[in-house]
Design a protein around this motif. Sequence first.
Motif, mmCIF file in Angstrom:
data_model
loop_
_atom_site.group_PDB
_atom_site.id
_atom_site.type_symbol
_atom_site.label_atom_id
_atom_site.label_comp_id
_atom_site.label_asym_id
_atom_site.label_seq_id
_atom_site.Cartn_x
_atom_site.Cartn_y
_atom_site.Cartn_z
ATOM 1 N N ARG A 411 -20.677 23.787 7.358
ATOM 2 C CA ARG A 411 -20.203 24.915 7.796
ATOM 3 C C ARG A 411 -21.316 25.994 7.242
ATOM 4 N NH1 ARG A 411 -16.298 28.594 6.551
ATOM 5 N NH2 ARG A 411 -15.960 27.350 4.699
ATOM 6 N N VAL A 412 -20.835 26.761 6.026
ATOM 7 C CA VAL A 412 -22.308 27.138 5.907
ATOM 8 C C VAL A 412 -22.595 26.699 4.293
ATOM 9 C CG1 VAL A 412 -22.146 29.657 4.160
ATOM 10 C CG2 VAL A 412 -20.174 28.678 5.629
ATOM 11 N N SER A 413 -24.021 26.740 4.811
ATOM 12 C CA SER A 413 -25.447 25.701 3.736
ATOM 13 C C SER A 413 -25.426 26.547 2.542
ATOM 14 C CB SER A 413 -26.669 25.410 4.373
ATOM 15 O OG SER A 413 -27.265 26.644 5.333
ATOM 16 N N GLU A 414 -25.223 27.585 2.514
ATOM 17 C CA GLU A 414 -25.462 28.543 1.381
ATOM 18 C C GLU A 414 -25.175 30.212 1.199
ATOM 19 O OE1 GLU A 414 -30.336 28.911 0.130
ATOM 20 O OE2 GLU A 414 -29.653 30.901 0.685
ATOM 21 N N TYR A 415 -24.812 30.971 0.603
ATOM 22 C CA TYR A 415 -24.195 32.152 -0.023
ATOM 23 C C TYR A 415 -25.053 33.010 -0.551
ATOM 24 C CZ TYR A 415 -19.873 29.127 1.598
ATOM 25 O OH TYR A 415 -18.691 28.300 2.055
ATOM 26 N N GLU A 416 -25.131 34.250 0.083
ATOM 27 C CA GLU A 416 -25.458 34.772 -0.894
ATOM 28 C C GLU A 416 -24.605 36.104 -1.204
ATOM 29 O OE1 GLU A 416 -28.196 36.306 -1.346
ATOM 30 O OE2 GLU A 416 -29.240 34.527 -0.932
ATOM 31 N N VAL A 417 -24.849 35.923 -2.994
ATOM 32 C CA VAL A 417 -22.999 36.650 -3.563
ATOM 33 C C VAL A 417 -23.180 37.602 -3.933
ATOM 34 C CG1 VAL A 417 -21.016 36.249 -4.827
ATOM 35 C CG2 VAL A 417 -21.947 34.139 -3.399
ATOM 36 N N GLU A 418 -22.753 38.364 -4.107
ATOM 37 C CA GLU A 418 -23.276 40.038 -4.166
ATOM 38 C C GLU A 418 -21.940 40.134 -5.773
ATOM 39 O OE1 GLU A 418 -24.404 44.092 -3.569
ATOM 40 O OE2 GLU A 418 -22.984 43.817 -2.377
ATOM 41 N N VAL A 419 -22.372 40.485 -6.915
ATOM 42 C CA VAL A 419 -21.453 40.469 -8.474
ATOM 43 C C VAL A 419 -21.664 42.160 -7.999
ATOM 44 C CG1 VAL A 419 -20.337 40.336 -10.846
ATOM 45 C CG2 VAL A 419 -21.316 38.831 -9.268
ATOM 46 N N ARG A 420 -20.657 42.806 -8.083
ATOM 47 C CA ARG A 420 -20.754 44.683 -7.402
ATOM 48 C C ARG A 420 -19.690 44.936 -8.833
ATOM 49 N NH1 ARG A 420 -19.263 46.002 -1.583
ATOM 50 N NH2 ARG A 420 -21.220 45.265 -0.488
ATOM 51 N N ALA A 421 -20.536 45.540 -9.792
ATOM 52 C CA ALA A 421 -19.709 46.710 -10.686
ATOM 53 C C ALA A 421 -19.647 48.023 -11.362
ATOM 54 C CB ALA A 421 -20.276 46.501 -12.079
ATOM 55 N N ARG A 430 -22.499 52.471 -10.006
ATOM 56 C CA ARG A 430 -22.025 51.599 -9.249
ATOM 57 C C ARG A 430 -23.259 50.540 -9.806
ATOM 58 N NH1 ARG A 430 -19.665 54.472 -5.982
ATOM 59 N NH2 ARG A 430 -17.273 54.423 -5.542
ATOM 60 N N ALA A 431 -23.262 49.548 -10.115
ATOM 61 C CA ALA A 431 -24.433 48.906 -9.527
ATOM 62 C C ALA A 431 -24.329 46.856 -9.235
ATOM 63 C CB ALA A 431 -25.028 48.647 -11.148
ATOM 64 N N SER A 432 -24.658 46.496 -8.816
ATOM 65 C CA SER A 432 -24.627 44.725 -8.262
ATOM 66 C C SER A 432 -25.873 44.172 -8.059
ATOM 67 C CB SER A 432 -24.690 45.440 -6.578
ATOM 68 O OG SER A 432 -25.732 45.571 -5.804
ATOM 69 N N ARG A 433 -25.139 43.255 -8.382
ATOM 70 C CA ARG A 433 -26.787 41.271 -8.506
ATOM 71 C C ARG A 433 -26.016 40.643 -7.550
ATOM 72 N NH1 ARG A 433 -31.230 41.763 -11.387
ATOM 73 N NH2 ARG A 433 -30.053 42.694 -13.116
ATOM 74 N N GLY A 434 -27.326 40.213 -6.949
ATOM 75 C CA GLY A 434 -27.577 38.868 -5.548
ATOM 76 C C GLY A 434 -27.675 37.680 -6.860
ATOM 77 N N VAL A 435 -26.297 36.766 -6.577
ATOM 78 C CA VAL A 435 -26.549 35.417 -6.456
ATOM 79 C C VAL A 435 -26.407 34.778 -5.258
ATOM 80 C CG1 VAL A 435 -25.473 33.556 -8.011
ATOM 81 C CG2 VAL A 435 -24.887 36.075 -8.468
ATOM 82 N N ARG A 436 -27.809 33.823 -5.476
ATOM 83 C CA ARG A 436 -28.185 32.998 -3.894
ATOM 84 C C ARG A 436 -27.285 31.162 -4.693
ATOM 85 N NH1 ARG A 436 -31.515 28.911 -1.391
ATOM 86 N NH2 ARG A 436 -32.136 28.984 -4.231
ATOM 87 N N VAL A 437 -25.853 30.754 -4.221
ATOM 88 C CA VAL A 437 -25.626 29.645 -4.463
ATOM 89 C C VAL A 437 -25.695 28.998 -3.043
ATOM 90 C CG1 VAL A 437 -23.541 28.626 -5.293
ATOM 91 C CG2 VAL A 437 -24.084 30.387 -5.203
ATOM 92 N N PRO A 438 -26.559 27.775 -2.661
ATOM 93 C CA PRO A 438 -26.490 27.228 -2.227
ATOM 94 C C PRO A 438 -25.589 26.070 -2.268
ATOM 95 C CG PRO A 438 -28.474 26.830 -3.505
ATOM 96 C CD PRO A 438 -28.797 28.223 -4.106
#
Length: 797
Positions: A411-421, A430-438
Amino acid sequence: MGVCWGPVVRVLVLQAAWALGGGQVRYSVPEEAKAGTVVGRLAQDLGLEAGEPEARRLRLVAQGRRASVEVSGASGALVVSSRLDREELCGKSAPCALRLEVLVERPLRVFHVELEVTDINDNAPLFPAARKNLSLSENSPPGSRFPLEGASDADVGANAQLSYTLSPSEHFGLEVKSKDENKILVVLVLRRPLDREMMAEHRLVLTAIDGGRPSLTGTMELVISVLDANDNAPQFNQSVYKVQLPESAAPGTVFFQLTATDIDEGINREIYYSFSDAVSGKVQDLFIIDRKSGEIRTAGDLDFEDVQSYDLEIEARDKGWPPLSGHCSVELEVLDVNDNAPEVWVTSLSVPVPEDAAVGTVVALLSVSDRDSGANGRVRCAVWPAAPFGLVATFAGSYSLVLREALDRERVSEYEVEVRAEDGGAPALRASRGVRVPVSDVNDNAPAFAQAVYTVLARENNAAGAELARLAWAGARWRAGGWRAASSYVSVDAESGRLWALQPLDYEEVQVLQFEVRAVDAGEPPLCGNATVQLFVVDENDNAPALLPAAGGGPGGGAVVAKIRAVDADSGYNAWLRYELWEPRGKGPFRVGLYSGEVSTARALEEADGPRQRLVIVVRDHGEPARSATATLSVSLVEGAEAALAAAGSSSSGAGLRPAAGAEGGAAAAAATNVWLVVAICAVSSLFLLAVVLYGASRWAPRAAVLSGPGPATLVCASEVGSWSYSQRQSRSLCVAEGAGKSDLMVFSPNFPPPPGPAAKETQPEAPALVDTVSAPPLCRLSPLPPSCGSGRPAPG
């Protein structure tokens, strides 16, 4: 003095410690001991007998410092020979030890003697000068402090511990503090204000007393001159001012106004302000003080994250002589401003994540911080999108990115997760950091066919190797080549899913072919999916009508003269026969039933018709194109008696007419043939009917494992989605006399026309392939018995 020192020597002289290995003796003697004082019985301590010291020439050899002791030649005792001054020998060092060597001859031996000279209180405290002059303004405020130089004592230990006293004075006092073990601060403190007009000079005596027994003292005279003039120093109304300033203040911002007063007049009350020498140059670079007005302003940028407060020591000095000064402290508190956005770091990342990872699996470790303080430094964190990952706080400033929901790589092979502070400031930063989770694949999906049941229409007489249909499946990720024969009729390509014909199909041999198709992936363990294929063979008009022996008829008068019998091996319209009288044309005496094949008289016979009639009858089917057969019937006209004999001999009724010779010759053989033909047709019909009943039962019975039936036997496509139903059965009598009738099942499809070829009237153009081929198919095979397959998700449908 000799009488006094005797007991002291007897008490202080230590018993010699004779060590055989080192030959060393230790003695102790106080300094200032008189000459002749016995320090110790050296010869006895060295183990020499009486008279032996003198005989063996016992003598002393000094090392290093000048020795003030000697060995008595007669007694062998160690005695003081000259004045011992510990301060001269050792200064302030303690303990003070002299190392001596003692020689003995015959035989020659060397002994080591250590002589410790102990301190006595023989030195009084001594000031640097006997007199010290001080000049103090008459307006010096009470509490003013003036450091003094202390005295020194050459002795050591308790003999050098000093205390101080000051002669009585109503204006001055003494304050003594120990700065460290070896130094004492002596400060003269002004107790009451001075007035030069009442007393221009004060004379005091400072006395230093050591700790010896008896104690010794030293003195220094203090001469204090009271100066007349500027007798009022500038005064601040507070000694400490507290000021707050936000760190965002621009350079040049005035944040405080100093105010000091001087009750003098004239030049003595003019004040200028400055930073005290205690303020570092770095701090003075950040602030500017106006020397006249006392305004303090910023000269640079403040940063709460670097320094939270400043202690500014301010001095207000008048212009009198001598100038007087007042002091205050401005404590500047730097207020935090939300000028730092949160920072997010990924300290650890564990990817890819298997799609079968358990809920709660830690994917990444994150660190969050904000350089601000208070609410400005309190950070709230969230993850977007909210699923399937979440944040768990481990401890202050640390979070774990964990799995909250099950994953599905298909269904989903990879996620682009964003951690927001976001911090708690106003306005918030505010600040954010992207995390790529295959997501890594796990073999959890069995190949799934697009349909559970495929219905395929194939025209008979197709060429060997012709493509009949394409089977499609989902979730195929592996390829497998080769053919897997399901039967002697069809095969499935393992890669493309194409259904091929291995040989031409014959409707007259097989009408329906049902089999299972299995797709197996290359996972570990392997998973599989099944689909049922129902192959319906569509009849083609490939059989011409076949004539059977004709049956004789009866007399005229509209009676049946003969019956033409024919059968067609095809089905449906292709087997529906019609009879036409080809010759003679026009208004002849005979006619043929269009569908019955009965030859009967059309009118009364006349002599003009002749004694013999030749009838050519064409039998046609309803196929496209139609196929036909031709029968020739000879009819002879005879008299009534001959007709009766002919009727009795051939069991034919001709109404006075006789069949042609061709018909008469085969009458007997036809009778026997018809019997067997009827038996064969009945047996075939019974078997066909039994097969239809069993097929229908298998379609409606519950499916068991992968060998279950295909469901209801729906044979005619009646809707857009491919549902099938029975057509109405129409019975046509295809032959007469001994020939058995045949009930034909007509199959048609409004949605899926049959494959290309000669088409019946009721058929449509060829239907396209039912399902397209997928890009990467799994291994497909036709199997009469489903092989075992690894467990996994069942294929849909």
